[in-house]
Design an enzyme around this catalytic site. Structure first.
Site: not given
Length: 591
Positions: A245, A293-296
């Site tokens: 994402t 996800t990309d890094a949260l």
């Protein structure tokens, strides 16, 4: 290790723990035994982290440069990670090639990146996309790394994009789609899961989602034709293992709002949007694989949401895996992780999170892991040493670097005809890059040649001007834009980036003034764009020739030997030992 999905009703707590644990991918970039600000690289798995993986049935980990320092150490680490888990782990890394490459460049082949591949498309088609991905996958597989967060299939339509730029293949969605599809196929044929990024597209932003929350205001038609096109094309050709994402607002795709930790209503980022991640990606685009996800911890999320709220919103949106949801670096972090995990379990028990959707997510993850196991090799030091940076891979790296060199302008200057006693003055961003180009030129020329250097990091203007006056040729180079957190590593590097930016912000002005000086004194001048070529429009008027390399990485650096594939290729073109056959993959306007 087994791939049981633990969905029986006999042990509800075990069931919930597995369902949640498999949906978390943690980073162990650093780990310290004391509760301090930890910057100690985790190169050997400590017992505390092994227990955490086992106890919470964690589904995956991401490795950074700090974790992957030597070949034998990487193999021991990936083996220890797998042994700590009762189910196969996703062991992931960002090894895109070019500016985003985590493994030591002297050992692993890093290549010159996506935009250089894009520059070869007109002549070579998908050749380099496939061969580069194949080489990277073989090297990762030999180390026990089974997920690569690549390829980047963002369409770089914004010259001011601070984080994508040369990480993109170019600005043409159809070419990006073709090259991305070739890489997905090559990665996965060679035992490494690919992860298309960053859905639904990070190419037309001027904000880095590491440092803020970008917003794309494209109309729906443009989104379909530009941003979504590569993802749609690749999904139709083959189902990539993962799609990552983007922490970006796309009002035309979802204008619904969410309340952030400041109590404000804001448009949902794509990462938290069910309309985008479920209705669009799975419903309309028919993607059946695993979403992550990309890094949260990136500011595009962490500035607005607590770790718990970010994961709850992400899972509710239908995303399968939360990447880097909470920091685990010290004993105190282990306690916080326990509290965080128990809150997620309670969210399932209270039906805030749908158990049925978690089961479906778990089944997608289990299927991908089963596919992964069928293609993996057992990592060994002998295999890895014969695979990493082997002569065939290094030859592909050199060939790509050379075939990408693009001649943007040449008013009769190139190739330069060097005679004994000639003098070249280099104006470069720093001494490392200057040394790499100087040594590359000297290797190509069997003449009594003087090469002087001005490093823009620290120089005396008057001395630089004197060197320009003495030179037969002036070769200047610049790399724009500055490095992003994604390239150096992640959010931990923002402090370093700020100091780096202060040191670099004066360089364009200094370079411009020295170019003007050389032009005023009618010096034969060449400019080299070492990164995103958009800057060429600014500097071209002061130079008779302009080249673009799209890369400046150095693979070997000792006291007397500094070299990288882009510099070797540039030197060959400058002195006429090779032609520049690349084509600009993005548009620039010369005056």
């Amino acid at each position: 290790m087994t791939l049981s999905t633990f969905v029986s009703a006999d042990n509800a707590d075990t069931n919930i723990r597995h369902l949640i644990g498999q949906k978390l991918m943690l980073d162990f970039r650093y780990f310290c035994q004391q509760d301090t600000h930890c910057r100690q690289p985790m190169t050997k798995l400590p017992e505390e982290l092994a227990q955490l993986i086992k106890q919470y049935q964690i589904g995956g980990v991401i490795l950074f440069a700090e974790n992957v320092q030597k070949t034998n150490q990487i193999i021991e680490l990936t083996k220890a990670l797998q042994q700590a888990s009762d189910t196969p782990l996703f062991i992931s890394i960002d090894q895109e090639g070019g500016r985003v490459a985590r493994i030591n460049r002297a050992e692993a082949t890093s290549f010159t990146g996506n935009m250089s591949i894009g520059a070869t498309y007109q002549k070579h088609g998908e050749k380099y996309a496939a061969s580069v991905a194949s080489a990277i996958a073989k090297e990762l597989n030999s180390l026990g790394i089974n997920v690569n967060f690549a390829p980047t299939v963002d369409v770089n339509a914004n010259p001011l994009n601070p984080v994508i730029n040369v990480r993109a293949f170019g600005e043409d969605p159809k070419i990006v789609a073709q090259l991305g599809a070739a890489q997905v196929k090559a990665f996965e044929q060679n035992g490494v899961i690919s992860a298309l990024k960053h859905f639904p597209g990070h190419g037309d932003t001027h904000v880095d989602s590491h440092t803020g929350l970008p917003r794309v205001d494209h109309a729906l038609t443009q989104i379909k034709q530009q941003d979504l096109y590569p993802f749609s094309h690749i999904i139709k050709q083959q189902q990539p293992g993962m799609i990552m994402t983007a922490h970006i607002q796309y009002p035309a795709l979802d204008s619904s709002t969410v309340t952030n930790k400041q109590g404000e209503n804001m448009i949902r980022p794509a990462t938290m949007s069910r309309a985008i991640m479920h209705d669009l990606l799975r419903g309309k685009m028919h993607y059946q694989g695993v979403t992550i996800t990309d890094a949260l911890d990136m500011a595009g999320i962490s500035d607005f949401f607590t770790p718990l709220d970010a994961v709850l919103e992400t899972f509710s949106a239908g995303v399968d895996i939360a990447l880097m949801p909470i920091q685990v670096r010290t004993p105190a972090d282990l306690k916080q992780f326990k509290t965080f995990f128990e809150a997620l379990e309670n969210a399932v028990k209270s039906e805030q999170l749908s158990r049925q959707e978690l089961i479906q997510s778990n089944q997608r993850i289990a299927k991908l892991k089963a596919d992964m196991l069928s293609k993996q090799v057992t990592p060994s030091l002998a295999i890895a040493k014969s695979t990493l940076g082997n002569p065939q891979h290094r030859q592909i790296e050199a060939d790509l670097a050379l075939d990408a060199i693009t001649e943007v302008k040449n008013a009769g200057l190139l190739p330069i005809q060097i005679q004994d006693g000639d003098h070249i003055h280099l104006i470069m961003p720093d001494r490392q890059k200057a040394s790499a180009l100087k040594q590359a030129l000297l290797r190509e020329v069997n003449k009594d040649l003087t090469i002087s250097i001005t490093s823009l990091q620290a120089f005396k203007p008057q001395r630089a001007k004197q060197a320009i006056l003495k030179a037969n040729w002036v070769i200047s180079a610049h790399a724009s834009p500055l490095q992003s957190a994604a390239e150096i590593g992640g959010m931990d590097d923002l402090a370093e980036l700020k100091s780096y930016e202060v040191a670099k912000q004066r360089q364009p002005k200094a370079l411009y003034e020295l170019m003007q000086f050389a032009n005023t004194h009618k010096k034969a001048s060449l400019f080299i764009s070492l990164r995103a070529p958009y800057e060429i429009a600014k500097y071209a008027p002061f130079n008779q020739a302009v080249l673009a390399s799209y890369a400046y990485n150095v693979d070997v650096e000792t006291e007397n030997d500094v070299r990288g594939p882009a510099y070797t290729a540039l030197a060959k073109v400058i002195v006429g030992h090779a032609k520049a056959n690349g084509q600009l993959p993005v548009s620039i306007v010369l005056e």
